[in-house]
Each structure stands twice: as structure tokens, then as C-alpha cells.
Design a protein around this motif. Sequence first.
Motif, short mmCIF file in Angstrom:
data_model
loop_
_atom_site.label_atom_id
_atom_site.label_comp_id
_atom_site.label_asym_id
_atom_site.label_seq_id
_atom_site.Cartn_x
_atom_site.Cartn_y
_atom_site.Cartn_z
N ARG A 101 0.85 -1.21 0.00
CA ARG A 101 0.00 0.00 0.00
C ARG A 101 0.88 1.25 0.00
NH1 ARG A 101 -5.24 -0.63 1.88
NH2 ARG A 101 -5.14 1.30 3.11
N GLN A 114 -7.71 5.01 -2.64
CA GLN A 114 -8.10 3.61 -2.56
C GLN A 114 -7.10 2.69 -3.27
OE1 GLN A 114 -12.10 3.42 -4.10
NE2 GLN A 114 -13.00 4.12 -2.17
N SER A 115 -6.30 3.25 -4.18
CA SER A 115 -5.35 2.44 -4.94
C SER A 115 -4.15 3.29 -5.32
CB SER A 115 -6.01 1.86 -6.19
OG SER A 115 -6.47 2.90 -7.03
N GLN A 170 -2.71 5.58 0.74
CA GLN A 170 -3.66 4.53 1.09
C GLN A 170 -3.67 4.28 2.59
OE1 GLN A 170 -2.14 1.69 -2.11
NE2 GLN A 170 -4.26 1.01 -1.94
#
Length: 311
Positions: free
Chosen positions: A291, A301-302, A295
Motif C-alpha cells: 500500500r 483507494q489504490s 492509502q
Amino acid sequence: MFDARWVNHASQYELSSYYLPLQPKSNNGVLWFATGDAQTGYILCQHVNYSGDEEPLSDGDHDPYNDSCRLVCRGYAIEQDTPISSTSLVLKERIDLKYQAILARNNVEDPMGNLSHFHYPTKGALIRPPYTSYAHFLHVLSLCNDNRRVILYLPQDPVLRSAALSVALQRIQHKTIDLLYVDEDDNWNGTNSIDKIDILHMGWWRDRWAMTSNKEASKGICYLAGNNSDPKEWLNRASIRQIAFYQHRFQTLFEDFINEPRRKLRPGGLLPLLDIFRAWHNLCYQGRNGRTAAQNLGITQSPLTLKELLS
């Protein structure tokens, strides 16, 4: 956009700051200050004490009543004082030697006083480090909501301490900030048990350090301002490791580029790269858990691809 998403929705700000020479092998006096989230390593802002579109005075001492007082003159004389390498020493000795190096400076708030050699950049002007440090924290705290608590971890150095204490005076009076020095061994981790805490008063300032150690590692904190000085809580929680990692990683990845002979006295060419690297570190670089810092902070989210970042 991502910075605003974080600072506008955070319930409090747990930050850490760090600084080091931008080009370690150049001795050009350019320092790089960075502040970000202490737990995730998301970098909020960074500044260097260099101005590419100004020219310094030819000589003269610092005169606070002069319009150009913030600039280092080309005739700046160093003190020929090489800082002591203390990476292999135990925690108490490392902290004590750092105090000695600080007191050896003509101005304790100016790390340029510890340079063994000094080569002024061929273009642009150097800004005196305390001016940059004050401006850095003015910017950091201007981004933080006045009604939310700020926690700020610092490495042991008055160039950061004095600026943070002065800029945060109103927050200190309102008891909405915690400021503290942090020093820990490289192999210290959050699972180390804290069985015994030693309290020592160190340096000319008689700073009150709380230290703990076990067979593997040691850690110390010095609470500077606030209304929650419980050492056990901060020994478990406080760290500047994430910001130091960010800066050292930049210097490792671009070592040949930043120390290229023709670039040693031309730091201006690195500034666009710093901006790109900060965005890449926050939004693209994935740590061991897969991550990004953004994040982990909960604002994306990505990961972004490099193409998305530069488009």
C-alpha cells in the motif's frame, strides 16, 4: 488535492520533521527540510534554503534590519569544525555528542556552523537555515486546523526546535500541541517492551530526556512543550523514522545524479525532481504491505501509476 483531503478531514495531526543536506558530498550549505505524517510517511511539505532567482550580497555579517538579511553572503566564513560521527555510539553518548556539535557552532540554530568545507552555489543564493526552518513550520501549521491537536516529533537540533516553539506559541498556550525530540536506534521497533525508564538532564539546556533500552535497542524522547509529558506513551509512539527514510531513499536512488560534479554547485536543477519524488512517494510507492502512504492514510483507494501522476 490529496494534501487538502487529509488536513481537512483529520481529527488530529501526528507529524514528524527531519532535515539533512540536499547534496551530502557537495558542502554547498543547501539543507532539505521535510514534514509528514509520522506513522504512514505521507509527506505534507518540504523546503530547501536556496533561492535560484536571487543574488547574495558580496560580504557582510547578518544584519536583521537589512532587506537581504535572510541571505547568506558569498564571503560567509565557516568555523572549520567537522561534526563528530556518532552512528555507532550508544544512545546517551550519541545525544551528548550531538549537543557538543551544536554548541560548537557560532550560532546554535545554524547547522552550517558544522561544515568542514563550504562551496557557495555558482548560481542563486543560500538562505540562512533558521529563516527556512521558521518559514517551513509557518507553512506546516497554516495547513493544520486551529481547533485540532498537533503532535510534532523532531530530531535533536535547535534549528527545528526554536522555529517550532516560536511558531506554535499560540497552540502551546491553548494546550493543543505536543512537541518533542526523538532519537532511536535503527533496530528499535514498536514491539520492544518498556520495563524501565531513565530520566537524564543533558546538554547546556539541561533538556529532560526519558530513555529506555533492552538487549536489542534503545530509544529516547525529550518533551519540549505541551500538557502531556508522560514518557511511556511517547516512547511507545513517537518516531521520525518515516520522514528520515523518505529523504535517505531519495539520496540513495539519485546518488549519482545529485552528486554529479557539475551539479554540486547547481542545486536548482534538483527542485523539480523533489516535487515529483514527493508525489511519487505519497501516491505511487508501495511499501512492504503493498500500500502507498496515501492509502495507509485513507485518502486514496489504490496506487497511482507514474503515467497517471505525470499526466
